[in-house]
Motif scaffolding. Structure first.
Motif, PDB file in Angstrom:
ATOM      1  N   GLN A 189     -49.210 -29.646  -6.079  1.00 15.26           N
ATOM      2  CA  GLN A 189     -48.801 -28.445  -5.876  1.00 15.26           C
ATOM      3  C   GLN A 189     -47.835 -28.059  -7.003  1.00 15.26           C
ATOM      4  N   ALA A 190     -47.866 -26.576  -6.955  1.00 15.61           N
ATOM      5  CA  ALA A 190     -46.843 -26.083  -7.865  1.00 15.61           C
ATOM      6  C   ALA A 190     -45.448 -26.528  -7.770  1.00 15.61           C
ATOM      7  N   PRO A 191     -44.466 -26.486  -8.613  1.00 13.32           N
ATOM      8  CA  PRO A 191     -43.234 -26.572  -8.036  1.00 13.32           C
ATOM      9  C   PRO A 191     -42.436 -25.674  -7.336  1.00 13.32           C
ATOM     10  N   MET A 192     -41.836 -25.954  -6.214  1.00 11.96           N
ATOM     11  CA  MET A 192     -41.410 -25.062  -4.935  1.00 11.96           C
ATOM     12  C   MET A 192     -40.083 -24.835  -5.295  1.00 11.96           C
ATOM     13  N   VAL A 193     -39.779 -23.548  -5.839  1.00 10.29           N
ATOM     14  CA  VAL A 193     -38.199 -23.168  -6.474  1.00 10.29           C
ATOM     15  C   VAL A 193     -38.133 -21.823  -6.006  1.00 10.29           C
ATOM     16  N   LEU A 194     -37.081 -21.576  -5.332  1.00  8.87           N
ATOM     17  CA  LEU A 194     -36.392 -20.058  -5.213  1.00  8.87           C
ATOM     18  C   LEU A 194     -35.232 -20.150  -6.431  1.00  8.87           C
ATOM     19  N   GLN A 195     -35.446 -18.861  -6.996  1.00  9.28           N
ATOM     20  CA  GLN A 195     -34.760 -18.538  -8.353  1.00  9.28           C
ATOM     21  C   GLN A 195     -34.274 -17.088  -8.380  1.00  9.28           C
ATOM     22  N   TYR A 196     -33.081 -16.814  -8.849  1.00  9.51           N
ATOM     23  CA  TYR A 196     -32.637 -15.654  -9.014  1.00  9.51           C
ATOM     24  C   TYR A 196     -31.790 -15.478 -10.148  1.00  9.51           C
ATOM     25  N   ASP A 197     -31.538 -14.067 -10.829  1.00 11.49           N
ATOM     26  CA  ASP A 197     -30.847 -13.913 -12.141  1.00 11.49           C
ATOM     27  C   ASP A 197     -29.434 -13.351 -11.693  1.00 11.49           C
ATOM     28  N   LYS A 198     -28.972 -13.536 -10.449  1.00 12.53           N
ATOM     29  CA  LYS A 198     -27.687 -12.882 -10.186  1.00 12.53           C
ATOM     30  C   LYS A 198     -27.142 -13.905  -8.919  1.00 12.53           C
ATOM     31  N   PRO A 199     -25.835 -13.720  -8.648  1.00  8.86           N
ATOM     32  CA  PRO A 199     -25.266 -14.394  -7.629  1.00  8.86           C
ATOM     33  C   PRO A 199     -25.703 -13.495  -6.196  1.00  8.86           C
ATOM     34  N   ALA A 200     -25.489 -14.156  -5.182  1.00  6.97           N
ATOM     35  CA  ALA A 200     -25.513 -13.442  -3.900  1.00  6.97           C
ATOM     36  C   ALA A 200     -24.499 -12.596  -3.515  1.00  6.97           C
ATOM     37  N   SER A 222     -28.033 -15.435  -0.060  1.00  6.47           N
ATOM     38  CA  SER A 222     -27.321 -16.967  -0.253  1.00  6.47           C
ATOM     39  C   SER A 222     -28.348 -18.017   0.073  1.00  6.47           C
ATOM     40  N   LEU A 223     -28.253 -19.028  -0.558  1.00  8.81           N
ATOM     41  CA  LEU A 223     -29.080 -20.296  -0.656  1.00  8.81           C
ATOM     42  C   LEU A 223     -28.659 -21.231   0.455  1.00  8.81           C
ATOM     43  N   PRO A 224     -29.462 -22.062   1.308  1.00 10.41           N
ATOM     44  CA  PRO A 224     -28.860 -22.844   2.371  1.00 10.41           C
ATOM     45  C   PRO A 224     -29.317 -24.354   1.642  1.00 10.41           C
ATOM     46  N   ILE A 225     -28.262 -25.098   2.177  1.00 11.87           N
ATOM     47  CA  ILE A 225     -28.494 -26.822   2.036  1.00 11.87           C
ATOM     48  C   ILE A 225     -28.126 -27.329   3.445  1.00 11.87           C
ATOM     49  N   GLY A 226     -28.428 -28.367   3.725  1.00 13.30           N
ATOM     50  CA  GLY A 226     -28.003 -28.888   4.840  1.00 13.30           C
ATOM     51  C   GLY A 226     -28.461 -30.545   5.075  1.00 13.30           C
ATOM     52  N   ASN A 227     -27.646 -31.125   5.784  1.00  8.97           N
ATOM     53  CA  ASN A 227     -28.083 -32.597   5.959  1.00  8.97           C
ATOM     54  C   ASN A 227     -28.612 -32.856   7.434  1.00  8.97           C
ATOM     55  N   GLY A 228     -28.619 -31.820   8.062  1.00  9.62           N
ATOM     56  CA  GLY A 228     -29.092 -32.122   9.632  1.00  9.62           C
ATOM     57  C   GLY A 228     -27.971 -31.585  10.557  1.00  9.62           C
ATOM     58  N   LYS A 229     -26.552 -31.939   9.998  1.00 12.69           N
ATOM     59  CA  LYS A 229     -25.445 -31.664  10.740  1.00 12.69           C
ATOM     60  C   LYS A 229     -24.599 -30.687  10.192  1.00 12.69           C
ATOM     61  N   MET A 230     -24.315 -31.034   8.814  1.00 11.60           N
ATOM     62  CA  MET A 230     -23.477 -30.033   8.138  1.00 11.60           C
ATOM     63  C   MET A 230     -24.370 -29.165   7.232  1.00 11.60           C
ATOM     64  N   GLY A 231     -23.967 -27.762   6.889  1.00 16.02           N
ATOM     65  CA  GLY A 231     -24.697 -26.933   6.123  1.00 16.02           C
ATOM     66  C   GLY A 231     -24.060 -26.055   5.349  1.00 16.02           C
ATOM     67  N   ALA A 232     -24.667 -25.468   4.414  1.00 12.79           N
ATOM     68  CA  ALA A 232     -23.668 -24.732   3.500  1.00 12.79           C
ATOM     69  C   ALA A 232     -24.532 -23.408   2.933  1.00 12.79           C
ATOM     70  N   LEU A 233     -23.935 -22.324   2.782  1.00 13.12           N
ATOM     71  CA  LEU A 233     -24.666 -21.090   2.252  1.00 13.12           C
ATOM     72  C   LEU A 233     -24.100 -20.910   0.978  1.00 13.12           C
ATOM     73  N   VAL A 234     -24.726 -21.058  -0.020  1.00 11.04           N
ATOM     74  CA  VAL A 234     -24.096 -21.013  -1.461  1.00 11.04           C
ATOM     75  C   VAL A 234     -24.613 -19.454  -2.116  1.00 11.04           C
ATOM     76  N   TYR A 235     -23.162 -19.079  -2.374  1.00  9.70           N
ATOM     77  CA  TYR A 235     -23.681 -17.523  -2.936  1.00  9.70           C
ATOM     78  C   TYR A 235     -23.608 -17.479  -4.266  1.00  9.70           C
ATOM     79  N   GLY A 236     -22.915 -18.648  -5.110  1.00 13.79           N
ATOM     80  CA  GLY A 236     -23.083 -18.657  -6.489  1.00 13.79           C
ATOM     81  C   GLY A 236     -22.417 -17.617  -7.236  1.00 13.79           C
ATOM     82  N   GLY A 237     -21.118 -17.116  -6.790  1.00 13.93           N
ATOM     83  CA  GLY A 237     -20.546 -16.322  -7.708  1.00 13.93           C
ATOM     84  C   GLY A 237     -19.963 -16.726  -9.007  1.00 13.93           C
ATOM     85  N   THR A 238     -19.736 -15.832  -9.945  1.00 18.12           N
ATOM     86  CA  THR A 238     -19.043 -16.599 -11.308  1.00 18.12           C
ATOM     87  C   THR A 238     -17.342 -16.348 -11.019  1.00 18.12           C
ATOM     88  N   ASP A 239     -16.754 -15.371 -10.769  1.00 19.05           N
ATOM     89  CA  ASP A 239     -15.339 -15.342 -10.605  1.00 19.05           C
ATOM     90  C   ASP A 239     -14.879 -15.912  -9.145  1.00 19.05           C
TER      91      ASP A 239
END
Length: 812
Positions: free
Chosen positions: A25-36, A42-59
């Protein structure tokens, strides 16, 4: 003999090549050219208990942190409303006198407290202290490797950042590289305090409420860097660094649904300290490899391609995988183009499917605490609908793709949660319904496994007064057995819980005074829907509602089947099943939702609970082997189809996900695909002030489901829908024979494709490739010895399988 061996070798090699092609299958990637800017970007990560929403601001890079065990409240009071059941006979009297207004009013007397709230853990700020113009920003979430990356150039120097959440090592990790001069600060919306010492921040606090009656938490952050770190107040400052690694751990005092969060608290301070100490054991790269191995062991089981091998329509940019295209543009632009151009990107359809699998792996791995309405991701102190467990569809829908999409481990938290519901539900059965056998659960629940009807004695019975949540929810346990064939699990876990839910229903059913040979429920509601009587009354409380009886019918069928597998007969349940009030067809040709042929107040209502027997149930199915339904099955299926036609296409996100599956179960691939495209309609973030791209639900720029607002169940319903379009399966009541249907609802847009690793009832794992809408090659792996009938290309083949072996079948 040599020629035979050569031929056999070539044949096996050919089959292996085909199987390998199916997994490409094709590489499965969400991508953007600016912060949230907004949560829905925002982009989510999680380990099943802890999670984070990453906005990715530069400042100021904002990262919202969550822990799935941080809720308000404490264990339920099992003696609450002990006399509420006295109102049930009074309500029944009103109903059978056709006084629906009085019944609606009296229903409020049989309501208890509302659920508690899921709450956000904290907010991490990483502030870049550098000066100069920013350019070249890029942000991505790679689903294949479960890592977020972003980068930008400031004043000629490149800064790169990585973020991942590790299940085996219980932390969130962030790596910064480049010219690193930044300030790191932790804060929270809930009561908290932060202490800073060199290289470490410690935040302690508790969920909103009385600190003596609330869940407490300890968040610890540690920095490893080749630069300098100074601590001041509640922040750390990193200077003169080329690399900095941040580890974040968190533990709460939650110690189980029936344990007081303070008096019987888990040792959260010690646990957090131990978690942080563990970050000394490996390097960052070693930790990531451990995370990746853990994640891919589940994620890589299923691969999908919804186009020919030469590429996906609407994409550009060749990947490292020969012959398969990836997408080089922004995901939000891809989503908008898909909406505007009528759904031309197979890549987006594949990406959405795998994104849903990624989300479930990332949010459902905590014993006893399943994925909630937001999975585990929320930036809101007071999340929509309390961020709770809504059990009249939404919690069930979260787990529809679990088994068919080969993620059975993700349903383990639900097993433990249902056990907790059964414990508390015994008291709800007694207090609210005067039933001393079995257990029940209602519309809402929370981390404390609350089971009472909600509404605070003042809210609308259309959603508050409903007691069949447990009866519906145990279907997921039966599904686990169906897919895994784990008889020990059936005996020790699934059957006792199914039997308890069924025992309650046996006593909740009453003889129908209009037809004494029948059994019905009273009072009854059809979740969140409203009827109009023949006299013009707009109401919600009735008797003999179709949704109630559909849930009970499915429960009885499955419980009887489970009992027979275990050598247990239940004559009482079999007799009750035969007496259930039958389905009826209305004046519009639709399946009646109410006992009488009443109209809905809103014909396009988002709920379609009366169709539960079609999906996720199976007793209203063209391949159903259940003979206990009054009326011609084809007529009932036609009525189901008519019900969906009347409801139309515009609805909420989760409802759209459900309708994909309903249309697929009806074998209408083009309509199922049409609704799938509706699910992928671009919806603008809630706070932009820009009108949404759709009237109803759809998908936000970060691919979160738009109810709107965000509810994760639509993501999971979409994954299940794709699976249902590509493959369906069913076993007889005793699991003596299983059927697998390949491409039962495959649309023309997917005329070529491949999928590997889907799971079928009966304990089979199936991979197959198709061209011009015809299955070309297929392989089946069995968990145990058995016989399966494979239906494909208008024909059928019976296959005998041996446990652990994979059979490669030629289908043309």
């Amino acid at each position: 003999m040599r020629k035979y061996l050569l031929f056999t070798t070539l044949f096996i090699t050919k089959c292996l090549t085909l199987c390998e092609a199916q997994t490409t299958q094709a590489p499965m990637v969400l991508q953007y050219d600016k912060p949230a800017t907004y949560f829905e970007e925002s982009l989510p990560i999680g380990n099943g208990k802890m999670g984070a929403l990453v906005y990715g601001g530069t400042d100021d890079n904002i990262i919202y942190l969550n822990d799935i065990t941080l809720w308000t409240g404490k264990p339920v009071d099992r003696n609450l409303d002990a006399d509420a059941h006295q109102w049930i006979p009074v309500i029944r009297e009103a109903l059978f006198n056709e006084d629906y207004a009085r019944a609606d009013s009296l229903q409020r007397c049989v309501q208890g407290p509302n659920s508690q709230y899921f709450q956000p853990l904290g907010t991490l700020h990483i502030k870049d202290l550098g000066l100069g113009t920013v350019s070249g920003y890029h942000r991505s979430l790679n689903l294949d490797s479960a890592i977020i990356k972003d980068r930008y150039v400031r004043d000629g120097a490149t800064v790169t950042r990585e973020y991942f959440a590790s299940n085996p090592d219980k932390f969130i990790a962030i790596r910064l590289r480049g010219d690193i001069n930044c300030r790191i600060a932790l804060t929270a919306q809930v009561p908290h305090k932060v202490k800073a010492i060199p290289t470490q921040l410690t935040m302690t606090g508790h969920a909103t409420g009385d600190p003596q009656e609330s869940i407490h938490f300890c968040t610890m952050l540690n920095v490893k860097t080749d630069g300098e770190v100074t601590a001041a107040d509640s922040s750390l400052t990193i200077t003169h660094a080329k690399e900095a690694i941040i580890y974040i751990v968190n533990e709460t005092s939650f110690n189980g649904f029936d344990k007081h969060p303070v008096k019987e608290a888990a040792p959260y301070l010690e646990n957090a300290a131990n978690d942080l100490w563990h970050t000394q054991n490996y390097t960052y790269d070693e930790f990531y490899e451990r995370h990746l191995a853990d994640y891919k062991a589940i994620y890589d089981r299923v691969k999908i391609r919804l186009s020919g091998i030469t590429g996906n329509s609407g994409e550009s940019g060749e990947s490292e995988t020969s012959g398969i295209s990836g997408f080089s543009g922004n995901t939000d632009d891809l989503l908008k183009d898909y909406t505007d151009d009528g759904g031309q990107s197979r890549y987006l359809e594949e990406l959405y499917f795998q994104f849903g699998r990624y989300l479930l792996i990332s949010c459902s791995r905590t014993p006893g605490v399943p994925a909630n309405l937001q999975g585990l991701w929320t930036p809101h102190l007071w999340s929509p609908w309390r961020g709770n467990y809504t059990v009249n569809i939404n919690l069930e829908e979260n787990y529809w793709p679990t088994f068919v999409a080969n993620m059975e481990e993700m349903a383990k938290p639900l097993d433990d949660f249902v056990k907790a519901l059964a414990t508390n539900g015994q008291y709800t059965a007694k207090n609210y319904y005067h039933i001393g056998a079995g257990w029940c659960s209602s519309h809402n629940s929370d981390i404390w496994a609350m089971t009472n009807p909600v509404g605070e004695k003042r809210e609308n019975p259309m959603w508050a007064n409903w007691n069949l949540g447990g009866a519906w929810l145990v279907n997921t346990l039966w599904e686990r057995y169906q897919f895994t064939q784990d008889k020990d699990y059936l005996k020790t876990v699934a059957y006792p819980l199914m039997k308890g839910a069924a025992d309650f229903c046996l006593r909740w059913l009453i003889e129908n005074p209009k037809a004494p040979d029948e059994l019905i429920t009273a009072p009854s509601t059809s979740p969140e829907n409203e009827y109009i009587t023949d006299k013009g009354y707009h109401g919600v409380t009735c008797y003999g509602g179709t949704a109630d009886l559909a849930i009970i019918r499915e429960l009885f069928i499955n419980t009887i089947a489970a009992g027979k597998i275990l050598g247990v007969k239940d004559k009482e349940m079999e007799k009750a099943l035969a007496r259930l009030h039958p389905y009826t067809i209305g004046h519009m040709g639709d399946l009646n939702e109410w006992y009488y042929d009443w109209d809905d107040r809103d014909f396009k209502h988002r709920h379609q609970s009366h169709l539960i027997g079609l999906y996720p149930g199976y007793h209203l199915s063209s391949v159903s082997n259940f003979s206990g339904i009054s009326g011609n099955i084809n007529s009932l299926l036609k009525a189901c189809e008519r019900s969906l036609e009347i409801k139309g296409d515009e609805t909420t996100g989760w409802s759209t996900g459900w309708r994909i599956n309903l249309w697929a179960r009806l074998k209408n691939g083009e309509q199922a695909y049409h609704i799938y495209r509706k699910l992928l309609t671009a919806v603008a973030p809630e706070k932009t002030g820009i009108p949404n791209y759709s009237k109803g639900g759809g998908t936000y720029p970060n691919l979160f489901d738009a109810h709107p607002p965000f509810q994760i169940d639509g993501n999971f319903g979409g994954v299940a829908g794709v699976c249902e379009m590509l493959m369906q399966s069913q076993c007889t009541m005793q699991n003596a024979e299983c059927k697998i249907i390949l491409l039962p609802a495959c649309p023309e847009a997917w005329k070529d494709g491949a999928v590997s690793g889907l799971c079928a009832r009966g304990g089979y794992e199936v991979s197959f490739e198709w061209k011009d809408g015809k299955v070309r090659d297929c392989s089946i792996k069995a968990r145990k010895n058995g016989t399966v009938t494979l239906l494909y290309n208008g024909q059928q083949k019976t296959v005998k399988c041996k446990a652990g072996q994979t059979q490669n079948l030629k289908t043309w």
